[in-house]
Design a protein around this motif. Structure first.
Motif, short mmCIF file in Angstrom:
data_model
loop_
_atom_site.label_atom_id
_atom_site.label_comp_id
_atom_site.label_asym_id
_atom_site.label_seq_id
_atom_site.Cartn_x
_atom_site.Cartn_y
_atom_site.Cartn_z
N ASN A 1 -55.62 121.28 49.97
CA ASN A 1 -56.39 121.05 49.04
C ASN A 1 -55.89 121.29 47.71
N VAL A 2 -55.69 122.52 47.43
CA VAL A 2 -55.00 123.13 46.26
C VAL A 2 -54.03 122.39 45.63
N ARG A 3 -52.92 122.38 46.83
CA ARG A 3 -51.76 121.77 46.32
C ARG A 3 -51.82 120.34 46.27
N GLY A 4 -52.71 119.49 46.91
CA GLY A 4 -53.05 118.16 46.67
C GLY A 4 -53.39 118.00 45.30
N ASN A 5 -54.44 118.91 44.67
CA ASN A 5 -54.99 118.84 43.31
C ASN A 5 -53.99 118.92 42.50
N GLU A 6 -53.16 120.12 42.67
CA GLU A 6 -51.91 120.19 41.67
C GLU A 6 -50.90 118.95 41.55
N MET A 7 -50.99 118.34 42.42
CA MET A 7 -49.95 117.16 42.59
C MET A 7 -50.53 115.94 41.82
N MET A 8 -51.78 115.78 41.77
CA MET A 8 -52.72 114.55 41.45
C MET A 8 -52.35 113.87 40.20
N ALA A 9 -52.27 114.69 39.14
CA ALA A 9 -51.93 114.18 37.94
C ALA A 9 -50.54 113.53 37.76
N ARG A 10 -49.53 114.05 38.14
CA ARG A 10 -48.19 113.47 38.16
C ARG A 10 -48.04 112.34 38.89
N LEU B 1 -47.43 106.49 39.93
CA LEU B 1 -47.93 105.26 40.67
C LEU B 1 -49.01 104.42 40.27
N ALA B 2 -49.37 104.92 38.86
CA ALA B 2 -50.33 103.91 38.02
C ALA B 2 -51.64 103.76 38.52
N PHE B 3 -52.19 104.84 39.16
CA PHE B 3 -53.56 104.70 39.47
C PHE B 3 -54.54 105.59 38.85
N ASP B 4 -55.81 105.10 38.82
CA ASP B 4 -56.75 106.12 37.87
C ASP B 4 -57.07 107.10 38.50
N PHE B 5 -57.28 108.17 37.58
CA PHE B 5 -57.55 109.73 37.82
C PHE B 5 -57.76 110.17 36.61
N ILE B 6 -59.26 111.20 36.67
CA ILE B 6 -59.49 111.78 35.55
C ILE B 6 -60.08 113.16 35.99
N ARG B 7 -59.49 114.15 35.33
CA ARG B 7 -59.87 115.67 35.55
C ARG B 7 -61.02 115.96 34.68
N ASN B 8 -62.36 115.58 35.46
CA ASN B 8 -63.54 115.70 34.75
C ASN B 8 -64.13 117.19 35.07
N ALA C 1 -61.20 120.19 39.10
CA ALA C 1 -61.68 119.00 39.84
C ALA C 1 -61.80 117.72 39.27
N GLY C 2 -61.63 116.54 39.71
CA GLY C 2 -61.49 115.45 39.11
C GLY C 2 -62.08 114.25 39.89
N ILE C 3 -62.04 112.87 39.49
CA ILE C 3 -62.14 111.82 40.06
C ILE C 3 -61.00 110.82 40.32
N VAL C 4 -61.04 110.16 41.10
CA VAL C 4 -59.80 109.18 41.47
C VAL C 4 -60.57 107.76 42.19
N CYS C 5 -59.66 106.94 41.76
CA CYS C 5 -60.12 105.52 42.45
C CYS C 5 -59.44 105.59 43.99
N PRO C 6 -60.26 105.87 44.99
CA PRO C 6 -59.62 106.04 46.45
C PRO C 6 -58.85 105.00 46.95
N PHE C 7 -59.27 103.49 46.81
CA PHE C 7 -58.48 102.69 47.20
C PHE C 7 -57.18 102.41 46.30
N GLY C 8 -57.52 102.60 44.96
CA GLY C 8 -56.53 102.35 43.98
C GLY C 8 -55.25 103.35 44.35
N MET C 9 -55.56 104.59 44.72
CA MET C 9 -54.82 105.74 45.08
C MET C 9 -54.01 105.16 46.31
N ASN C 10 -54.74 104.76 47.40
CA ASN C 10 -54.22 104.36 48.70
C ASN C 10 -53.41 103.10 48.49
#
Length: 478
Positions: A65-74, A79-86, A144-153
């Motif tokens: 979880n922590v490692r995945g969170n660290e990786m998400m912004a980059r 890969l050009a999908f929507d992510f916001i650290r809200n 913590a943040g929010i992401v488009c799950p299907f956009g990421m997939n």
């Protein structure tokens, strides 16, 4: 057909593994029983990028979880999908719950979650004025943040495909045979290593090759989705104190400026039970009222349900269960957040076994879908000059053009159904839920595939829209 690695399942975990392995010279195939990626658990979840305070220290859930969170912004930039650290808040409405908030804080520190704070009532209401005024304190997690799950997939899948990974759809992995050099699947696909990322069916797939069983139970979560007009309801992801079945009912903004309310958490023995129910939705209303009392349910545009793959170990199951067979199972929450790290971990397991070379021409970046709502007037006009299809609005609710729909049909992992279009460019995601745009979307999909409207599907072979032609049938009667 011979491969080095076959991945069963094109959800977010399987596609994250595929993308990591695509950095090597291995021959890789993803085998998916549905007609598209992101058809199972990955498409129907909260889209939350969890900070990592909830999982017990020392577990795979905590680490990944922590490692995945660290990786998400980059990753979202590449890969050009929507992510916001809200940021997120775990809300406590009774002083007796403060101890639990403090325990989550200490657990988060043990998991190395950065910048955690305990907020008091005044700060909470200053930041989130719609929260129930009886709130006492909260755990604030800014990472913590929010992401488009299907956009990421979809982004992970497309980048994997762009780098040579083959995707095979509409074929269930059913027959497994041990061979001298690995495995044969369905009597025709040979591979040295098989990666089982089959979601709620991962237990069934594993049990076909191992005497030591993996127990996976589907747990259904139902949700409400509110229209854009409710977007000011919350800015953080708002959790209640966790219960025995997870983090409870949440209220969260989405990256597309909707509001999500839910989920329930009900075990089921039906591995395809994704219907919503009146009792489930009423329970959400009741529980969510503890967080925000005046939720504008008149703004609900849809409700939906998804299944979580819950194992009996209280942790992810990522292991080489039998030689050449790696299980990626029981990937429940925080599975979406953990997916990039799961990809790293499993790819490293494969590298240690097969010792592949790095791919010299690996393309790390993916071109995202055009979103005309985010373009300036000048940029949009320039795009229309190049292709007039980007000036023809198909979906008025979400401002999706014909050009965007056609693009979705012509990618390295193309949409072949109206749900596939919906998940890629949002035609049909708005207030009318496709009531206006569906016929035109169907026409474009038909034009981009075999030209037949009768064969256009919502999602899969059993979901065609057209079952007959009224005028021709009536003419025959006359």
């Amino acid at each position: 057909m011979k491969y080095d690695v076959i991945i069963i399942g094109a959800g977010v975990s399987g596609c994250a593994v595929a993308r990591e392995l695509a950095k090597t010279d291995l021959r890789i195939m993803v085998l998916e029983k549905e007609e598209d990626v992101c058809e199972g658990t990955s498409k129907a979840n909260s889209g939350i990028v969890h900070a990592g305070y909830d999982a017990m220290p020392g577990t795979l859930k905590a680490k990944l979880n922590v490692r995945g969170n660290e990786m998400m912004a980059r990753l979202s930039e590449e890969l050009a999908f929507d992510f916001i650290r809200n940021g997120s808040l775990v809300l406590c409405f009774d002083e007796r719950g403060r101890k639990q908030i403090e325990e989550l804080y200490e657990r988060g520190k043990a998991n190395k979650v950065p910048d955690l704070e305990i907020w008091e009532r005044e700060r909470i209401l200053e930041e989130e004025p719609n929260v129930n005024e009886e709130v006492v304190c909260a755990l604030h997690a800014p990472t913590a943040g929010i992401v488009c799950p299907f956009g990421m997939n979809i982004a992970l899948a497309e980048n994997a495909a762009d780098n040579g990974v083959r995707f095979v759809f509409n074929e269930r992995a059913e027959h497994f045979e041990r061979t001298q050099n690995g495995w044969k699947i369905n009597g025709k696909y040979d591979s040295e290593i098989v990666i089982n990322a089959a979601g709620v069916y991962a237990g069934h797939v594993h049990d076909a090759v191992s005497k030591e069983k993996i127990e996976i139970r589907p747990r259904k979560g139902e949700y409400f989705l509110l229209d854009h007009e409710a977007k000011g309801l919350a800015s953080h992801t708002l959790f209640q104190l966790p219960g025995p079945y997870g983090k409870g009912v949440l209220i969260a903004p989405t990256v597309h400026e909707n509001i999500l309310v839910g989920p329930t958490a009900d075990f089921t023995d039906n591995f395809e039970e994704t219907n919503t129910t009146m009792p489930g939705l009423e329970r959400i209303r009741s529980l969510a009222a503890n967080t925000i009392r005046n939720i504008p349910y008149h703004s609900v545009i849809t409700s939906f349900a998804g299944l979580r793959a819950v194992g009996n170990t209280k942790d992810f199951i990522i292991q080489e269960s039998v030689p050449g067979w790696i299980d990626v199972a029981a990937i429940e929450s925080p599975g979406l957040t953990s997916a990039p790290a799961i990809g790293e971990m499993v790819a490293e397991m494969v590298r240690k076994r097969l010792h592949p070379e790095k791919k010299a021409d690996f393309v790390s970046k993916r071109k995202g879908f055009v979103n005309v709502k985010k373009l300036s007037k000048e940029e949009w006009n320039e795009l229309i000059e190049k292709d007039k299809a980007y000036g023809k609005i198909v979906c008025r609710c979400e401002m999706v053009t014909e050009g965007q729909v056609r693009d979705a049909c012509n990618r390295s992992v193309p949409a072949s159904s109206t749900d596939g279009i919906k998940r890629r460019v949002r035609a049909g995601m708005g207030r009318c839920q496709g009531g206006f745009c569906l016929p035109r979307v169907m026409e474009i999909v038909a034009e981009c595939t075999d030209g037949s409207m009768e064969k256009v599907q919502k999602a899969g072979a059993e979901s065609v829209y057209i079952t007959g032609k009224n005028k021709e049938d009536l003419d025959g009667v006359r």
